[in-house]
Write a protein that holds these residues in place. Sequence first.
Motif, short mmCIF file in Angstrom:
data_model
loop_
_atom_site.label_atom_id
_atom_site.label_comp_id
_atom_site.label_asym_id
_atom_site.label_seq_id
_atom_site.Cartn_x
_atom_site.Cartn_y
_atom_site.Cartn_z
N LYS A 87 15.73 -4.89 20.63
CA LYS A 87 14.72 -4.02 20.02
C LYS A 87 15.38 -2.81 19.38
CE LYS A 87 11.62 -5.28 23.82
NZ LYS A 87 10.88 -4.77 24.99
N VAL A 88 16.26 -2.17 20.14
CA VAL A 88 16.93 -0.97 19.65
C VAL A 88 17.82 -1.32 18.45
CG1 VAL A 88 18.64 0.81 20.19
CG2 VAL A 88 16.86 0.21 21.86
N SER A 89 18.58 -2.39 18.57
CA SER A 89 19.49 -2.79 17.49
C SER A 89 18.71 -3.11 16.22
CB SER A 89 20.32 -4.00 17.91
OG SER A 89 21.14 -3.69 19.00
N GLY A 90 17.57 -3.81 16.37
CA GLY A 90 16.76 -4.16 15.22
C GLY A 90 16.21 -2.94 14.51
N LEU A 91 15.70 -1.98 15.28
CA LEU A 91 15.14 -0.77 14.68
C LEU A 91 16.23 0.07 14.02
CD1 LEU A 91 12.60 0.19 17.49
CD2 LEU A 91 12.06 -0.79 15.25
N GLU A 92 17.39 0.16 14.67
CA GLU A 92 18.48 0.95 14.10
C GLU A 92 19.05 0.29 12.84
OE1 GLU A 92 21.29 1.59 17.24
OE2 GLU A 92 20.25 3.39 17.95
N ALA A 93 18.94 -1.03 12.74
CA ALA A 93 19.43 -1.73 11.55
C ALA A 93 18.51 -1.54 10.36
CB ALA A 93 19.58 -3.21 11.85
N GLY A 94 17.25 -1.13 10.64
CA GLY A 94 16.32 -0.91 9.54
C GLY A 94 15.01 -1.65 9.66
N ALA A 95 14.78 -2.34 10.79
CA ALA A 95 13.49 -3.01 11.01
C ALA A 95 12.40 -1.95 11.20
CB ALA A 95 13.55 -3.92 12.22
N ASP A 96 11.16 -2.33 10.93
CA ASP A 96 10.04 -1.39 11.02
C ASP A 96 9.23 -1.56 12.30
OD1 ASP A 96 10.00 -0.17 8.11
OD2 ASP A 96 10.36 -2.32 7.91
N ASP A 97 9.32 -2.72 12.92
CA ASP A 97 8.56 -2.96 14.15
C ASP A 97 9.17 -4.19 14.82
OD1 ASP A 97 6.68 -2.74 16.13
OD2 ASP A 97 4.95 -3.24 14.88
N TYR A 98 8.75 -4.45 16.05
CA TYR A 98 9.25 -5.63 16.76
C TYR A 98 8.12 -6.22 17.60
CZ TYR A 98 9.44 -2.62 20.90
OH TYR A 98 9.10 -1.79 21.92
N LEU A 99 8.28 -7.48 17.95
CA LEU A 99 7.33 -8.17 18.81
C LEU A 99 8.12 -9.08 19.74
CD1 LEU A 99 4.26 -8.25 19.19
CD2 LEU A 99 4.19 -10.24 17.69
N VAL A 100 7.71 -9.09 21.00
CA VAL A 100 8.43 -9.85 22.02
C VAL A 100 7.82 -11.24 22.17
CG1 VAL A 100 9.02 -9.93 24.48
CG2 VAL A 100 9.07 -7.75 23.25
N LYS A 101 8.68 -12.24 22.23
CA LYS A 101 8.23 -13.62 22.49
C LYS A 101 7.94 -13.79 23.98
CE LYS A 101 11.28 -15.68 18.97
NZ LYS A 101 12.37 -16.65 18.78
N PRO A 102 6.93 -14.59 24.36
CA PRO A 102 5.90 -15.16 23.49
C PRO A 102 4.89 -14.09 23.08
CG PRO A 102 5.41 -15.67 25.77
CD PRO A 102 6.73 -14.95 25.78
N PHE A 103 4.21 -14.32 21.97
CA PHE A 103 3.30 -13.31 21.44
C PHE A 103 1.98 -13.96 21.06
CE2 PHE A 103 6.25 -14.90 18.23
CZ PHE A 103 5.37 -15.49 17.33
N HIS A 104 0.96 -13.13 20.90
CA HIS A 104 -0.34 -13.61 20.44
C HIS A 104 -0.38 -13.53 18.91
CE1 HIS A 104 -2.16 -13.94 24.40
NE2 HIS A 104 -1.63 -12.77 24.71
N SER A 105 -0.84 -14.57 18.29
CA SER A 105 -0.86 -14.62 16.83
C SER A 105 -1.65 -13.47 16.22
CB SER A 105 -1.44 -15.96 16.35
OG SER A 105 -0.62 -17.03 16.74
N GLU A 106 -2.77 -13.10 16.86
CA GLU A 106 -3.60 -12.03 16.31
C GLU A 106 -2.89 -10.68 16.36
OE1 GLU A 106 -6.33 -12.10 14.60
OE2 GLU A 106 -6.44 -14.29 14.74
N GLU A 107 -2.09 -10.47 17.42
CA GLU A 107 -1.32 -9.22 17.47
C GLU A 107 -0.29 -9.21 16.35
OE1 GLU A 107 1.54 -6.48 20.36
OE2 GLU A 107 0.86 -8.46 21.06
N LEU A 108 0.36 -10.34 16.13
CA LEU A 108 1.35 -10.42 15.06
C LEU A 108 0.68 -10.16 13.71
CD1 LEU A 108 4.17 -11.02 14.01
CD2 LEU A 108 3.61 -13.46 14.08
N ARG A 109 -0.47 -10.76 13.50
CA ARG A 109 -1.20 -10.55 12.23
C ARG A 109 -1.53 -9.08 12.04
NH1 ARG A 109 -6.21 -9.58 10.71
NH2 ARG A 109 -6.94 -9.68 12.87
N ALA A 110 -2.03 -8.42 13.10
CA ALA A 110 -2.40 -7.02 13.01
C ALA A 110 -1.18 -6.14 12.70
CB ALA A 110 -3.08 -6.56 14.30
#
Length: 224
Positions: A87-110
Amino acid sequence: MRLLIIEDEAAIREQLADFFQQQNFIIDTAADGKEGSYFAMEYDYDIAIIDIGLPFKDGISIIKELREAGKKYPVLVLTARGNWQDKVSGLEAGADDYLVKPFHSEELRARANALIRRSTGNASPVLNFAPIRIDTSAKHVSVNDNSVELTSYEYNTLEYLALHAGEAVSKTELTEHLYHQDFERDSNVIEVFIGRLRKKLDPDNTIKPIKTVRGQGYRFHLEN
């Protein structure tokens, strides 16, 4: 909206593609980091969903590459449960958000929709351009509080123009972000959709929300 999915697990990749296609997204998918990096660098997307652990090139490297190249579209990373380092590495690389697997499709959509809105300067899912109101969550449009019935193509065109309000959007950009590869890429088709929108949103031709910009395309502009 055009979405890139880079995910090596076939079941998850297909699940995401099917889900977002139902939301009227145009989808490109890649099963490994090498192919994903090519798509990510070659095309402009409204958002990319990138898994961290990929064969050939990891997701962090792809994100760094994107940002170094000046690509500004939002990126949402998928990480393994409990792996806070990803999570930290992704955000520091320039990602805007993250989601942990497994996830709910509706949360991902939102989350994806929120990132797209914010990337265009819109925090709220409701776009108010008096007298036009566009609810991007419900996919509902009203003018002077009266519902306006739009086809999916008409709505997608309006939403894209409204999210980029004030900008001149070319016919090519509209086609690349809103329509599938096998869609008839004829500028006259775009003109038909724009004509329908103008009639439905402004039958009396008084507010003129969509302007034609000679040689550049169309601009959505109303005081909001």
